[in-house]
Design an enzyme around this catalytic site. Structure first.
Site, mmCIF file in Angstrom:
data_model
loop_
_atom_site.group_PDB
_atom_site.id
_atom_site.type_symbol
_atom_site.label_atom_id
_atom_site.label_comp_id
_atom_site.label_asym_id
_atom_site.label_seq_id
_atom_site.Cartn_x
_atom_site.Cartn_y
_atom_site.Cartn_z
ATOM 1 N N LYS A 137 0.850 -1.199 0.000
ATOM 2 C CA LYS A 137 0.000 0.000 0.000
ATOM 3 C C LYS A 137 0.882 1.244 0.000
ATOM 4 O O LYS A 137 1.872 1.301 0.732
ATOM 5 C CB LYS A 137 -0.941 0.011 1.210
ATOM 6 C CG LYS A 137 -1.783 1.294 1.291
ATOM 7 C CD LYS A 137 -2.966 1.179 2.245
ATOM 8 C CE LYS A 137 -2.638 1.379 3.704
ATOM 9 N NZ LYS A 137 -2.098 2.711 4.026
ATOM 10 N N GLU A 197 -9.073 7.726 3.794
ATOM 11 C CA GLU A 197 -8.929 8.056 5.226
ATOM 12 C C GLU A 197 -9.503 9.447 5.517
ATOM 13 O O GLU A 197 -9.086 10.445 4.920
ATOM 14 C CB GLU A 197 -7.451 7.979 5.643
ATOM 15 C CG GLU A 197 -7.246 8.344 7.113
ATOM 16 C CD GLU A 197 -5.925 7.894 7.705
ATOM 17 O OE1 GLU A 197 -5.175 7.154 7.055
ATOM 18 O OE2 GLU A 197 -5.653 8.304 8.859
HETATM 19 O O1 KIV Z 1 -1.110 2.532 8.786
HETATM 20 C C1 KIV Z 1 -2.287 2.151 8.897
HETATM 21 O O2 KIV Z 1 -2.673 1.457 9.835
HETATM 22 C C2 KIV Z 1 -3.219 2.559 7.855
HETATM 23 C C3 KIV Z 1 -4.669 2.405 8.153
HETATM 24 C C4 KIV Z 1 -5.074 3.384 9.153
HETATM 25 C C5 KIV Z 1 -5.486 2.480 6.936
HETATM 26 O O3 KIV Z 1 -2.824 3.026 6.835
#
Ligand code: KIV
Length: 257
Positions: free
Chosen positions: A110, A176
Site C-alpha cells: 500500500k 482516510e
Molecule cells: O497505517 C495504517 O494502519 C493505515 C490504516 C489506518 C489504513 O494506513
C-alpha cells in the site's frame, strides 16, 4: 495471487469488505477468521513505538513485523504499507516493493498519494506487484489531521486521484477521513473497492487499527468505535498474577514440576 486479488475486487457491490491492522502473529491469526484483508500498517510507528509520526518507520521494521503477521494469516489478503521515503521515485519504489514482497510473502503493498505516485503504481503493477492506494488524509505527509472533502477544489482533486489510481492499476484504495458524500461519489465512480477509515458507510469496506478498537491504544477520535476494553482485562489478569506471586499462591503444585 491473481485469483485472490480478483476475488477481493469482486466483492464490490456484493458484500461489505472487512479489514483490520495487525503487527504480529497472534493477533493476525485471530483476525484472519473474520477479515477479508489484513493490513500491516505503518501506524505501528505511533501505536507500538510511540513515534510522533509514521515518517520514522523504516523498511526493516515493516518487513520484520510483516514476517510475524504472515505466520498468522492463512486466508485473508495480506497488505503491507510501504513506509515513508521508500518510494520517492520509480526505481526506489520497485526495489523496495520487491523486497517487501519476497521477504514477507505478502499479497500486496500500500502506498499513499495520488498523482504523485501514478507512474510508480503503474510500474509496480507492470511488475506483478499488486498495489493498494491511500487517499484523503495521508499520515506520511499530512501536517494536519483534518477530514478531507470540505472544499470543492479538494473534492475534485481527491476524486480525480481516485480515478488516476484505478487507471494506474491499483486493485483497491483506502479513503482516510474523507467526507461522507465524497466517499459515496468516489465509491460510485471507481470499479475497485474503496476501504474507509473515518470515511463513512458509503465505502465498499471498512478498516480500523485493531489496537484502537480494542482500547489497547488509548486514542480518542470520532471514527474509532471501541468494541472492547482489553486494557481492563489485562489489568485484571496482571493484578491477579502479581497478587498471587506476592501471596505465594502462585505457582502452586499444579504449576510446578
Ligand atoms: O497505517 C495504517 O494502519 C493505515 C490504516 C489506518 C489504513 O494506513
Amino acid at each position: 495471487m491473481k485469483k485472490k486479488i480478483s476475488n477481493f475486487i469482486n466483492k464490490k457491490n456484493k458484500s461489505k469488505i472487512v479489514s483490520l491492522t495487525a503487527y504480529s502473529k497472534n493477533i493476525a491469526s485471530i483476525l484472519d477468521n473474520f477479515c477479508d484483508l489484513i493490513l500491516v500498517g505503518d501506524s505501528l510507528g505511533s501505536v507500538l513505538y510511540n513515534y510522533k509520526s509514521t515518517r520514522e518507520v523504516t523498511l526493516n521494521m515493516m518487513i520484520e513485523h510483516s514476517k510475524s503477521v504472515r505466520m498468522g494469516v492463512k486466508k485473508s489478503l495480506m497488505v503491507v504499507d510501504m513506509p515513508y521515503n521508500t518510494y520517492r521515485n520509480s526505481k526506489e519504489a520497485l526495489i523496495n516493493a520487491k523486497k517487501i514482497m519476497t521477504k514477507t510473502k505478502c499479497d500486496a503493498v500500500k502506498l499513499e498519494g495520488g498523482k504523485k505516485i501514478f507512474k510508480i503504481v503503474k510500474l509496480l503493477v507492470k511488475n506483478k506487484i499488486p498495489v493498494m492506494g491511500h487517499l484523503g488524509v495521508l499520515p506520511q505527509s499530512a501536517k494536519k489531521f483534518k477530514f478531507k472533502g470540505k472544499k470543492i477544489s479538494e473534492r475534485k482533486k481527491i476524486l480525480n486521484e481516485a480515478k488516476l489510481l484505478e487507471s494506474a492499476g491499483a486493485f483497491s484504495m483506502v479513503l482516510e477521513c474523507v467526507e461522507s458524500s465524497l466517499a459515496k461519489i468516489i465509491t460510485k465512480n471507481v470499479n475497485i473497492p474503496t476501504i474507509g477509515i473515518g470515511a463513512s458507510a458509503n465505502c465498499d469496506g471498512q478498516v480500523l487499527v485493531t489496537d484502537d478498537l480494542l482500547s489497547l491504544n488509548p486514542i480518542n477520535v470520532r471514527f474509532v468505535k471501541k468494541y472492547s476494553n482489553i486494557r481492563k482485562e489485562i489489568v485484571k489478569a496482571v493484578s491477579n498474577y502479581s497478587e498471587e506471586v506476592r501471596k505465594k499462591t502462585f505457582p502452586s503444585k499444579k504449576h510446578s514440576y
